[in-house]
Structures are given as C-alpha cells and as structure tokens.
Design an enzyme around this catalytic site. Sequence first.
Site, PDB file in Angstrom:
ATOM      1  N   GLN A 129      39.878  29.342  35.298  1.00 17.49           N
ATOM      2  CA  GLN A 129      39.224  29.609  36.488  1.00 17.49           C
ATOM      3  C   GLN A 129      38.068  28.538  36.718  1.00 17.49           C
ATOM      4  O   GLN A 129      37.414  28.387  37.830  1.00 17.49           O
ATOM      5  CB  GLN A 129      38.827  30.867  36.610  1.00 17.49           C
ATOM      6  CG  GLN A 129      40.016  31.875  36.825  1.00 17.49           C
ATOM      7  CD  GLN A 129      39.366  33.248  36.901  1.00 17.49           C
ATOM      8  OE1 GLN A 129      38.025  33.645  36.664  1.00 17.49           O
ATOM      9  NE2 GLN A 129      40.419  34.145  36.919  1.00 17.49           N
TER      10      GLN A 129
ATOM     11  N   HIS B 276      35.928  34.067  35.273  1.00 18.89           N
ATOM     12  CA  HIS B 276      34.587  34.453  36.328  1.00 18.89           C
ATOM     13  C   HIS B 276      33.547  33.796  36.287  1.00 18.89           C
ATOM     14  O   HIS B 276      32.443  34.393  35.808  1.00 18.89           O
ATOM     15  CB  HIS B 276      34.497  36.003  35.658  1.00 18.89           C
ATOM     16  CG  HIS B 276      35.634  36.747  36.278  1.00 18.89           C
ATOM     17  ND1 HIS B 276      35.363  38.339  36.201  1.00 18.89           N
ATOM     18  CD2 HIS B 276      37.003  36.958  36.615  1.00 18.89           C
ATOM     19  CE1 HIS B 276      36.660  38.852  36.454  1.00 18.89           C
ATOM     20  NE2 HIS B 276      37.614  38.017  36.550  1.00 18.89           N
TER      21      HIS B 276
ATOM     22  N   GLU C  32      35.414  44.445  46.987  1.00 19.06           N
ATOM     23  CA  GLU C  32      34.551  45.073  47.925  1.00 19.06           C
ATOM     24  C   GLU C  32      33.831  43.874  48.846  1.00 19.06           C
ATOM     25  O   GLU C  32      33.547  42.768  48.418  1.00 19.06           O
ATOM     26  CB  GLU C  32      33.653  45.871  47.214  1.00 19.06           C
ATOM     27  CG  GLU C  32      32.836  45.153  45.902  1.00 19.06           C
ATOM     28  CD  GLU C  32      31.943  46.414  45.307  1.00 19.06           C
ATOM     29  OE1 GLU C  32      30.867  45.911  45.142  1.00 19.06           O
ATOM     30  OE2 GLU C  32      32.359  47.239  44.904  1.00 19.06           O
TER      31      GLU C  32
ATOM     32  N   TYR D 233      24.521  46.361  42.757  1.00 20.11           N
ATOM     33  CA  TYR D 233      25.674  46.533  43.354  1.00 20.11           C
ATOM     34  C   TYR D 233      26.591  47.281  42.567  1.00 20.11           C
ATOM     35  O   TYR D 233      27.703  47.310  42.843  1.00 20.11           O
ATOM     36  CB  TYR D 233      26.069  45.401  44.002  1.00 20.11           C
ATOM     37  CG  TYR D 233      25.319  45.106  45.223  1.00 20.11           C
ATOM     38  CD1 TYR D 233      24.060  44.117  45.236  1.00 20.11           C
ATOM     39  CD2 TYR D 233      25.609  45.538  46.569  1.00 20.11           C
ATOM     40  CE1 TYR D 233      23.280  43.953  46.065  1.00 20.11           C
ATOM     41  CE2 TYR D 233      25.016  45.398  47.561  1.00 20.11           C
ATOM     42  CZ  TYR D 233      23.443  44.667  47.580  1.00 20.11           C
ATOM     43  OH  TYR D 233      22.824  44.558  48.522  1.00 20.11           O
TER      44      TYR D 233
ATOM     45  N   TYR E 192      42.878  46.847  34.771  1.00 25.74           N
ATOM     46  CA  TYR E 192      44.026  46.270  35.054  1.00 25.74           C
ATOM     47  C   TYR E 192      45.377  47.146  34.226  1.00 25.74           C
ATOM     48  O   TYR E 192      46.511  47.073  34.810  1.00 25.74           O
ATOM     49  CB  TYR E 192      44.233  44.733  34.534  1.00 25.74           C
ATOM     50  CG  TYR E 192      43.486  44.113  35.650  1.00 25.74           C
ATOM     51  CD1 TYR E 192      43.107  44.007  36.863  1.00 25.74           C
ATOM     52  CD2 TYR E 192      42.583  43.017  35.083  1.00 25.74           C
ATOM     53  CE1 TYR E 192      42.485  43.316  37.586  1.00 25.74           C
ATOM     54  CE2 TYR E 192      41.913  42.107  35.849  1.00 25.74           C
ATOM     55  CZ  TYR E 192      41.921  42.389  37.412  1.00 25.74           C
ATOM     56  OH  TYR E 192      41.072  41.432  37.998  1.00 25.74           O
TER      57      TYR E 192
END
Length: 439
Positions: free
Chosen positions: A150, A214, A309, A319, A330
């Site tokens: 990523q 990530h 979210e 958070y 997963y």
Amino acid sequence: MKKNHIEFVLTILLMTIGAACGQNTRETTKTSASTAASPTSTQSCAPLETRPANAPEQKPAFPGQTRACAVNSNVAFDVTVLAKGLDRPWAVEPLPNGDFLITEKPGRLRIISAKGEVGEPIGGLLPVGQGGVSAASGQGGLPPITARGQGGLLDVALSPNFERDRTIFWSFSEQRTGGSGTSVARGRLTEDRRNLEQVRVIFRAMPTYNNGLHFGSRLAFGPDGKLYITLGDRFDRPNRPKVQQLDNHLGKIIRINPDGSAPEDNPFAKQQGAMPEIWTLGHRNLQSAAFDEQGRLWTVEHGARGGDELNLIEKGKNYGWAVVSYGEEYSGEPLAGAVTRRKGYEDPVYYWDPVIAPSGAQFYTGNAFPAWRGNLFIGGLASQRLVRLAIRDNRVIGEEHLLTDRGQRIRDVRQGPDGALYVVTDETNGELWKITPKR
Ligand SMILES: [Ca+2]
Ligand SMILES: [Ca+2]
C-alpha cells in the site's frame, strides 16, 4: 393512531423543520421519516444498506450511527473521463488555474491540464524503488520512496499560499533503517512546473516497520494554517498497542507547522515521553481527511471487517482503536479485548458494516450542485463507488451511493475551483473523472 398516520405526521413535521432550516429540503427519502429531527426517535426510513452485517450483535450507540436512510438528491450529472492510463493514481489536487496535480502510487507526480492533457512526471520529487531501493534512489542524496504494497507516493496538498509560494506537500512511504515509514516532504514547483526545488522531508512517522501496509496518509491544511497528517497503524497485531501509546506516531493524526515543527498548543506537546506532533490517537488506517465549512476536521478510516468509521476530530481525543471499536477481525474472530463503547473514547459519528473501504473525502461547497452543498463525498475502494453523506447537527441523516455502474476503485475525490467534482480511480489503468451537472 395507526403507524401510517404517525409516519405521515412525522413526515409533515420533518418537512416543516427541513424547510425552516433551509437544508436538504431537496432530499427525498425512500419512505417517510428520517432520524434527523429527533436523534432519539426510532429510525423508520429505509436504510441504504440492506446486506447482513458482519457483526450483527454490535449495536449502534445512537439511532442513525449506522445504516442511515437512503436518500436521493435527484441530481443529474455527466461523468467525463478526462484522462486514462494513470498508474494507480492516489491523489487528485486541483490547482487554482483549473489544472490538477496527480500522484501515482509507484512514485510519479504529474500535472494534468484542465482539458485532460497528461504531463510528463515532474522531476526532483524523490527517487523510487519497487519494493525496495532502486539504483536511482541512492543518487541525489534524497530519501527513496518504497512502492511496496500500500506504500508509494501517496497524497499531495497545496500550500495555503500556493499562488505566492508554489509550494506543495506530499506524503510517501519512505525506505529507512528497520523498514519503512510514512514521511511528508515539501518542495517548490519551478516556474515552468517541470521540476521541484528546495525539497526536504519535514516529518517522519516513527517507528519504522517492515511491511507494506497501513501508511495512511491524507494531508489537509486547516484554517489555522497547520498541516494535518493521518497515519495508519501498520496493520500487524504487535503494532496495535502502540496506537494507544503516545511515544510513537502509529494510528495518530498529526498536526505540524508547514516547516515540520510541532505547534506549542498541540495537546501532548509538553507531556514527557509523548510525540509532540500528535493531535489525536486511536486510529486504524485513515486515507480520508476533509475540513468542513466551519473549519472542523472530519476523517474516515478503514476499520476492521465491519468497522469503517467517520469521525469528527477534536484536539487530544482518543478514537479507540484497537480497544474500543466496531467490527471484527478479517478471520471473523472478535477483536480481542475490544468493546464498542467506553467512557473516555470517542464514538464514531457513523460506521459501516459491511464496509466501504474509504479513501479520499471532500465536503462539497460549490455552486455547480446546489443540492449537494454541505454533503461529504467519500471514495470507495473495494466497494467501487462514491459515497455521499448528508450530515446535520453532527449526525448522518442520509446516504447515497453514486458511480456504482463503473466498477472502479475510487481513490480520491476533490472539488475543483469550477465547482465540479474530480475523482481518480485506483487501477493500473487509472482514470481521472470530471463530474458536472447534466447538460
Ligand atoms: Ca490531497
Ligand atoms: Ca474508532
């Protein structure tokens, strides 16, 4: 009173309130009442999402926190494919003159003209390696981008003074000792816009970690002139506890000055052992950040399965990830030790189960689509759609999914100076779309 009669009365009431507020009066829900006027009322509209939830035993903290009413803005629009053949574009950033900066994840930054002419890669960015450091990376003394997984060249943002200083900021995964980490650099476009000069890295997320997952990372300038950076948790479970600790940058939102220094009024700037750049903590992987017209920061993060979210970001708050969160692993296992709510942790304004896989976000403020003003648009990757949320009083009061017929992963969405929406698709033959009112 019969149920139908109650709904009829509610509808009239809501229409009156809606008209009085002058907001979203053009929205039409599929049935009668929305939860807008009374957050404590039972949701009686038809939700957009009707598929089974991954974690059906998890209950929303308040009505409308998930599965909002399906709404239809009845807006007819054209989609023009301005450019094709882009290699995994990650960001589209409109320039004041109507052109665009586009990042491609493997490490190219280009200008695409307002008409769609694709420019050559801009020089001087940073050398790029595929899954490591390329031969070119060692030249020039600049840190290499690693385009593994990523990672790669990610977001780009204009300086708030771009028209004067031609300065841009970009995020990327940087190959460093011990693995890779999200970094942010700044540089100045030369007058001919072919090169970057005065390039320097102003922020490096710590610690490094050896995977390709990530990294975050959207960049957004606030009305305070500070640069906000969203950072992911680097995915692997051993990293998760770090998200709740202040001695590192994983799973945080960062707030820095444009020179990279930490503002003194950051919430943990004076706390011993804390990274002074931290603004908020407890995030999983955020690839969406947008300021609303009131100057408030909203982010959308990739949750675990069933846990994407939307959050309203406030200084110093927690958070939740990975101790307070919706969703599940997963594998289908519960998130170990996690609950959906706990005092001291922020509830998401909204969550999706099943997920949308969000990337890129924009509050619409233009004149081209009056019916969309104030709405939040979010790109959907795995869901291959553009999500539109109607928001009122910090609650989602309606959801619509657009561009579902195109079958492309949507990576970023931005509003141009002309009020059109611009979208890039996360494909090896990626596209830039222009969305305008139907002619
Ligand atoms: Ca951007
Ligand atoms: Ca959360």
